[in-house]
Write a protein that holds these residues in place. Structure first.
Motif, mmCIF file in Angstrom:
data_model
loop_
_atom_site.group_PDB
_atom_site.id
_atom_site.type_symbol
_atom_site.label_atom_id
_atom_site.label_comp_id
_atom_site.label_asym_id
_atom_site.label_seq_id
_atom_site.Cartn_x
_atom_site.Cartn_y
_atom_site.Cartn_z
ATOM 1 N N UNK A 1 47.840 38.674 47.182
ATOM 2 C CA UNK A 1 47.230 38.005 46.455
ATOM 3 C C UNK A 1 47.596 36.461 46.109
ATOM 4 N N UNK A 2 47.502 35.410 46.212
ATOM 5 C CA UNK A 2 48.173 34.215 46.016
ATOM 6 C C UNK A 2 46.842 33.381 44.568
ATOM 7 N N UNK A 3 48.244 32.970 44.121
ATOM 8 C CA UNK A 3 47.463 31.683 42.984
ATOM 9 C C UNK A 3 46.026 31.563 43.083
ATOM 10 N N UNK A 4 46.243 30.746 44.489
ATOM 11 C CA UNK A 4 45.226 29.730 44.810
ATOM 12 C C UNK A 4 43.663 31.030 44.973
ATOM 13 N N UNK A 5 44.287 31.661 45.131
ATOM 14 C CA UNK A 5 43.448 32.367 46.431
ATOM 15 C C UNK A 5 41.803 31.832 45.328
ATOM 16 N N UNK A 6 40.806 31.554 46.134
ATOM 17 C CA UNK A 6 39.087 31.859 45.072
ATOM 18 C C UNK A 6 38.660 32.848 45.870
ATOM 19 N N UNK A 7 37.068 33.578 45.754
ATOM 20 C CA UNK A 7 36.652 34.040 46.030
ATOM 21 C C UNK A 7 34.551 33.219 46.053
ATOM 22 N N UNK A 8 34.430 33.497 47.247
ATOM 23 C CA UNK A 8 32.690 33.829 47.328
ATOM 24 C C UNK A 8 31.964 34.817 47.288
ATOM 25 N N UNK A 9 30.839 34.778 46.153
ATOM 26 C CA UNK A 9 29.927 35.904 46.415
ATOM 27 C C UNK A 9 28.087 35.374 46.780
ATOM 28 N N UNK A 10 27.304 35.901 46.922
ATOM 29 C CA UNK A 10 26.676 35.918 47.532
ATOM 30 C C UNK A 10 25.594 37.020 47.410
ATOM 31 N N UNK A 11 24.864 37.119 46.537
ATOM 32 C CA UNK A 11 23.951 38.245 45.930
ATOM 33 C C UNK A 11 22.595 38.174 47.574
ATOM 34 N N UNK A 12 22.726 39.513 48.226
ATOM 35 C CA UNK A 12 21.432 39.991 48.871
ATOM 36 C C UNK A 12 20.292 39.948 48.956
#
Length: 558
Positions: free
Chosen positions: A501-512
């Motif tokens: 992991x990196x400190x600038x990681x971002x995550x996208x999530x979408x509820x099906x």
């Protein structure tokens, strides 16, 4: 019932050719100008049934377009005046190509064309925003095609200045009394193109901002790909009230094209998010998202042409000696590229010198998608030793033939006669074998498993440094840690992790199963609420690192 077009006015220095089109309050005619000789479009305001408010809007449109005419993707205005019959008119650039709405009726627009058009229109919209102007009516019919084949944004008839109070717009309650696809309500309101309008425009007191134009811009690009409006459902009722209800609930109809990448679908959904806070915050941000899709598809990124004042974080950084920012240059238009050009490789780099990673350059707007490493030829020399030989190369000295030794027979005889010398010879040979095996194992390990930075895969003629391979940065996908449902079943908490992991990681999530656009978080956990007890709940999660998106993780809570 469609009204009859008005008669073209007599204009000095212009000759009438034919009618181009009619709108709610104006007609557009094709004229030929005498000097300089060229074809022009003349927009003439109707006089019957038009009050002073409409006249003021017409004059405002002329002033707005005059401020923006220098942009390559905005229709140029040449002149404005009042004809002899007291009808105001605008003399504009004649765009000989079809509008995007006309193109949709005749052809299927490809993904590459839609991306290029989207970036160019974003440039035009960003330029208007930099001048303090909202367009408020972006749609395929208001995008023409000029003689060069470029899109040209037009019809700023309901545009408003950002600092002014918005003009009253037809609302949902008014449409229930008198529905129409493009609604007007006398002199109290302005036109509303419902299929491309954001939900905030349907309130009793609409308060549009730049993100409202971004919604319409995203909806326009979506229409190019789908061949229909984003909230239109084939085979079902698609009246004005139906569309407004779906827009307010964020019910975007899925695209049925297999050639549209998921990253483009996600960008368009974010641009059309129900809440303004979830959309792109500027037209330049939306354009950059489309550029990233172009890079993902291996296409050359379309340049973003905007005024310097709207660049924001793209302006030059302060000087290293502590000086202030550079003064604004006189150039009116700047070009933003998706990534900085790769530095020219030296003709013969030293074999042992490390190859710089383009993805580590902090000044590049977006990282290089590929990194090509040069091939360094190695010519064996008899004087080379293991320490002098480049990495992945082991030169073994070839033993000379027996006949080349002048005293070979005598030496063998002496060794045979002296047991101690023979024992020392065996010991030396064993030690040499151990050294050779150790060096060979180290070299073999270096060839089979060269050092890599986290998230980098090697490809090419052997996969090692300096062998002509290609290093492709791959973002590791998330790995599910836990999916825990609340005791009452109405919420579920998902937790995941990412390799290296990196400190600038971002995550996208979408509820099906939902129509909302993907959400972004900087924490590897999210809680989904509002779940019906007993109903299944699943989300799709992806890691976003340095402008790249990983494969999605599908996680479900029991």
């Amino acid at each position: 019932m469609r009204r009859m077009a008005s008669q073209p006015p007599e204009l000095g220095g212009f000759h009438f050719i034919r009618l181009l089109g009619s709108g709610g309050f104006s007609d557009v005619f094709l004229y030929e100008q005498d000097l300089p000789r060229r074809s022009v479009a003349v927009k003439v305001l109707l006089t019957d049934g038009v009050d002073e408010t409409a006249r003021a809007r017409f004059v405002a449109e002329a002033n707005v377009m005059a401020r923006l005419s220098a942009h390559p993707y905005i229709v140029t205005i040449f002149h404005a005046g009042v004809a002899g019959d007291d009808r105001p008119y605008l003399v504009m650039e004649y765009c000989s190509g079809p509008s995007l709405a006309d193109r949709l009726k005749r052809e299927r627009i490809g993904v590459e064309d839609a991306l290029r058009t989207g970036v160019r229109l974003s440039s035009a919209v960003a330029t208007a925003h930099a001048a303090g102007i909202l367009h408020r009516d972006i749609k395929p019919a208001n995008v023409l095609t000029n003689a060069l084949g470029w899109p040209a944004l037009t019809d700023f008839g309901i545009a408003s200045a950002l600092e002014e109070l918005p003009v009253h717009t037809t609302t949902l309650s008014e449409l229930r009394r008198e529905p129409s696809d493009t609604a007007t309500s006398g002199s109290r309101s302005v036109g509303l193109s419902v299929p491309w309008s954001p939900p905030e425009m349907f309130s009793d007191d609409p308060d549009p901002d730049v993100r409202s134009d971004i919604f319409s811009l995203s909806a326009t690009v979506y229409t190019l790909l789908a061949g229909r409006t984003p909230f239109e459902v084939p085979g079902r009722s698609n009246g004005t009230l139906d569309l407004m209800g779906r827009i307010e609930r964020g019910m975007i109809t899925p695209l049925d094209r297999t050639d549209v990448p998921a990253s483009l679908t996600g960008a368009l959904r974010r641009g059309m998010a129900t809440r303004r806070e979830d959309r792109y915050q500027s037209a330049v941000d939306f354009a950059r998202a489309l550029q990233r899709v172009e890079l993902e598809l291996g296409l050359a990124p379309t340049s973003i042409d905007v005024p310097n004042l709207s660049l924001g974080d793209a302006r030059p950084a302060p000087a290293a000696d502590g000086g202030g920012e550079q003064e604004t240059r006189a150039r009116s238009v700047a070009t933003i590229r998706a990534q900085a050009p790769a530095p020219e490789a030296p003709p013969s780099p030293a074999p042992s010198a490390p190859v710089p990673d383009a993805t580590d350059a902090p000044s590049a707007p977006a990282p290089e998608p590929t990194r090509v490493r040069g091939v360094v030829p190695v010519t064996p020399r008899a004087s080379d030793t293991a320490a002098d030989v480049p990495e992945h190369t082991l030169l073994r000295q070839r033993p000379a033939p027996a006949e080349e030794h002048d005293e070979g027979t005598e030496t063998d005889a002496e060794t045979a006669r002296d047991p101690r010398r023979r024992l020392l010879g065996w010991i030396g040979a064993g030690a040499a074998a151990v050294i050779v095996l150790g060096v060979g194992a180290a070299v073999l390990a270096g060839v089979l498993a060269p050092a890599q930075t986290p998230g980098t895969q090697q490809a090419g003629n052997g996969g090692g440094d300096g062998d002509g391979g290609i290093a492709v940065t791959v973002v590791p996908p998330p790995v599910l840690v836990s999916a825990v449902r609340a005791p009452d079943g109405t919420s579920a908490t998902f937790t995941w992790k990412t390799k290296d992991p990196r400190k600038d990681d971002r995550f996208t999530w979408l509820q099906e199963g939902t129509t909302n656009g993907p959400a972004v978080t900087d924490q590897p956990t999210v809680t989904v609420t509002g779940i019906a007890p007993g109903a299944p709940v699943c989300i799709d999660v992806a890691t976003v690192r340095a402008g790249r998106t990983s494969e999605q993780l599908k996680a479900c809570a029991p």
